[in-house]
Design a protein around this motif. Structure first.
Motif, PDB file in Angstrom:
ATOM      1  N   CYS A 143       0.854  -1.185   0.000  1.00 11.63           N
ATOM      2  CA  CYS A 143       0.000   0.000   0.000  1.00 11.63           C
ATOM      3  C   CYS A 143       0.892   1.238   0.000  1.00 11.63           C
ATOM      4  CB  CYS A 143      -0.899  -0.016   1.225  1.00 11.63           C
ATOM      5  SG  CYS A 143      -2.051   1.346   1.281  1.00 11.63           S
ATOM      6  N   GLU A 144       0.696   2.102  -0.975  1.00 13.65           N
ATOM      7  CA  GLU A 144       1.502   3.322  -1.085  1.00 13.65           C
ATOM      8  C   GLU A 144       0.578   4.530  -1.073  1.00 13.65           C
ATOM      9  OE1 GLU A 144       4.119   5.376  -4.578  1.00 13.65           O
ATOM     10  OE2 GLU A 144       4.540   3.263  -4.176  1.00 13.65           O
ATOM     11  N   PHE A 145       0.896   5.483  -0.208  1.00 21.27           N
ATOM     12  CA  PHE A 145       0.096   6.706  -0.131  1.00 21.27           C
ATOM     13  C   PHE A 145       0.719   7.781  -1.012  1.00 21.27           C
ATOM     14  CE2 PHE A 145      -0.801   4.571   3.928  1.00 21.27           C
ATOM     15  CZ  PHE A 145      -2.175   4.460   3.815  1.00 21.27           C
ATOM     16  N   ARG A 146      -0.140   8.485  -1.739  1.00 17.54           N
ATOM     17  CA  ARG A 146       0.312   9.548  -2.643  1.00 17.54           C
ATOM     18  C   ARG A 146      -0.563  10.782  -2.479  1.00 17.54           C
ATOM     19  NH1 ARG A 146       2.337   7.672  -8.467  1.00 17.54           N
ATOM     20  NH2 ARG A 146       4.017   6.313  -7.772  1.00 17.54           N
ATOM     21  N   ASP A 147      -0.040  11.899  -2.981  1.00 12.67           N
ATOM     22  CA  ASP A 147      -0.807  13.137  -2.960  1.00 12.67           C
ATOM     23  C   ASP A 147      -1.740  13.240  -4.163  1.00 12.67           C
ATOM     24  OD1 ASP A 147       0.367  14.000  -0.589  1.00 12.67           O
ATOM     25  OD2 ASP A 147       2.055  14.890  -1.661  1.00 12.67           O
ATOM     26  N   GLU A 148      -1.346  12.582  -5.272  1.00 11.23           N
ATOM     27  CA  GLU A 148      -2.184  12.583  -6.474  1.00 11.23           C
ATOM     28  C   GLU A 148      -1.877  11.353  -7.312  1.00 11.23           C
ATOM     29  OE1 GLU A 148       0.442  15.351  -9.487  1.00 11.23           O
ATOM     30  OE2 GLU A 148      -1.055  16.330  -8.221  1.00 11.23           O
ATOM     31  N   LEU A 149      -2.810  11.019  -8.198  1.00  8.96           N
ATOM     32  CA  LEU A 149      -2.645   9.896  -9.113  1.00  8.96           C
ATOM     33  C   LEU A 149      -2.628  10.434 -10.541  1.00  8.96           C
ATOM     34  CD1 LEU A 149      -5.245   7.428  -7.546  1.00  8.96           C
ATOM     35  CD2 LEU A 149      -2.765   7.272  -7.386  1.00  8.96           C
ATOM     36  N   PRO A 150      -1.856   9.788 -11.447  1.00 12.23           N
ATOM     37  CA  PRO A 150      -1.856  10.244 -12.841  1.00 12.23           C
ATOM     38  C   PRO A 150      -3.216   9.971 -13.476  1.00 12.23           C
ATOM     39  CG  PRO A 150      -0.603   8.205 -12.614  1.00 12.23           C
ATOM     40  CD  PRO A 150      -0.980   8.637 -11.228  1.00 12.23           C
ATOM     41  N   MET A 151      -3.767  11.005 -14.112  1.00 11.54           N
ATOM     42  CA  MET A 151      -5.101  10.878 -14.701  1.00 11.54           C
ATOM     43  C   MET A 151      -5.155  11.486 -16.097  1.00 11.54           C
ATOM     44  SD  MET A 151      -7.567  11.779 -11.529  1.00 11.54           S
ATOM     45  CE  MET A 151      -8.532  10.357 -11.129  1.00 11.54           C
ATOM     46  N   THR A 152      -6.103  11.002 -16.877  1.00  9.22           N
ATOM     47  CA  THR A 152      -6.351  11.578 -18.195  1.00  9.22           C
ATOM     48  C   THR A 152      -7.129  12.877 -17.987  1.00  9.22           C
ATOM     49  OG1 THR A 152      -8.481  10.481 -18.466  1.00  9.22           O
ATOM     50  CG2 THR A 152      -6.524   9.272 -19.223  1.00  9.22           C
ATOM     51  N   PRO A 153      -7.227  13.692 -19.017  1.00  7.47           N
ATOM     52  CA  PRO A 153      -8.018  14.929 -18.898  1.00  7.47           C
ATOM     53  C   PRO A 153      -9.487  14.675 -18.536  1.00  7.47           C
ATOM     54  CG  PRO A 153      -6.646  15.024 -20.846  1.00  7.47           C
ATOM     55  CD  PRO A 153      -6.509  13.629 -20.289  1.00  7.47           C
ATOM     56  N   VAL A 154      -9.976  13.476 -18.843  1.00  7.14           N
ATOM     57  CA  VAL A 154     -11.361  13.129 -18.547  1.00  7.14           C
ATOM     58  C   VAL A 154     -11.534  12.675 -17.094  1.00  7.14           C
ATOM     59  CG1 VAL A 154     -13.331  11.805 -19.393  1.00  7.14           C
ATOM     60  CG2 VAL A 154     -11.465  12.303 -20.916  1.00  7.14           C
ATOM     61  N   GLY A 155     -10.420  12.324 -16.424  1.00  8.74           N
ATOM     62  CA  GLY A 155     -10.482  11.909 -15.030  1.00  8.74           C
ATOM     63  C   GLY A 155     -10.288  10.423 -14.802  1.00  8.74           C
ATOM     64  N   ILE A 173      -7.978   7.126 -14.262  1.00 11.47           N
ATOM     65  CA  ILE A 173      -6.642   6.875 -13.709  1.00 11.47           C
ATOM     66  C   ILE A 173      -5.784   6.140 -14.739  1.00 11.47           C
ATOM     67  CG2 ILE A 173      -5.359   5.637 -11.919  1.00 11.47           C
ATOM     68  CD1 ILE A 173      -7.841   6.061 -10.116  1.00 11.47           C
ATOM     69  N   LEU A 174      -4.548   6.605 -14.909  1.00 13.93           N
ATOM     70  CA  LEU A 174      -3.597   5.986 -15.840  1.00 13.93           C
ATOM     71  C   LEU A 174      -2.786   4.928 -15.086  1.00 13.93           C
ATOM     72  CD1 LEU A 174      -2.427   9.212 -17.690  1.00 13.93           C
ATOM     73  CD2 LEU A 174      -3.774   7.341 -18.664  1.00 13.93           C
ATOM     74  N   ARG A 175      -3.270   3.695 -15.105  1.00 13.60           N
ATOM     75  CA  ARG A 175      -2.591   2.611 -14.369  1.00 13.60           C
ATOM     76  C   ARG A 175      -1.201   2.328 -14.949  1.00 13.60           C
ATOM     77  NH1 ARG A 175      -7.951   0.176 -14.363  1.00 13.60           N
ATOM     78  NH2 ARG A 175      -8.790   0.356 -12.261  1.00 13.60           N
ATOM     79  N   LYS A 176      -1.069   2.473 -16.266  1.00  9.17           N
ATOM     80  CA  LYS A 176       0.236   2.178 -16.886  1.00  9.17           C
ATOM     81  C   LYS A 176       1.322   3.128 -16.376  1.00  9.17           C
ATOM     82  CE  LYS A 176      -0.675   4.971 -20.890  1.00  9.17           C
ATOM     83  NZ  LYS A 176       0.003   5.528 -21.970  1.00  9.17           N
TER      84      LYS A 176
END
Length: 94
Positions: free
Chosen positions: A74-86, A88-91
């Protein structure tokens, strides 16, 4: 899809359970290589409450998921990579 010891684990199922925790703002699940099981589940979480701990979250998952589906990391982050539509970019998390 994540393959854990030959079992299919769908990231959306894990994310739905984790998102149900009151201290989680957003999350994403991916599969990472593991020597013993082929892949293991890794969870990225954005907290909505700073008091949230990894142990608390994993115990929550144990209550609602089968043992092989429970995240091992489990890793805590401040933000996740996302597309402009919202979405999540798992890759990008790999």
């Amino acid at each position: 899809m994540i393959l854990v010891s030959g079992f299919n684990v769908y990231p959306n199922e894990i994310e739905d359970v984790v998102s149900g925790h009151p201290k989680v703002a957003n999350c994403a699940a991916i599969g990472v290589p593991d020597e013993n099981t082929g892949e293991k589940v890794k969870l990225f979480v954005i907290k909505s409450d700073d008091s949230l701990t990894a142990d608390e979250l994993l115990n929550w998952c144990r209550d609602y998921l089968t043992a092989y589906k429970v995240p091992k990391v489990c890793e805590f982050r401040d933000e996740l990579p996302m597309t402009p539509v919202g979405k999540i970019l798992r890759k990008d998390l790999r």
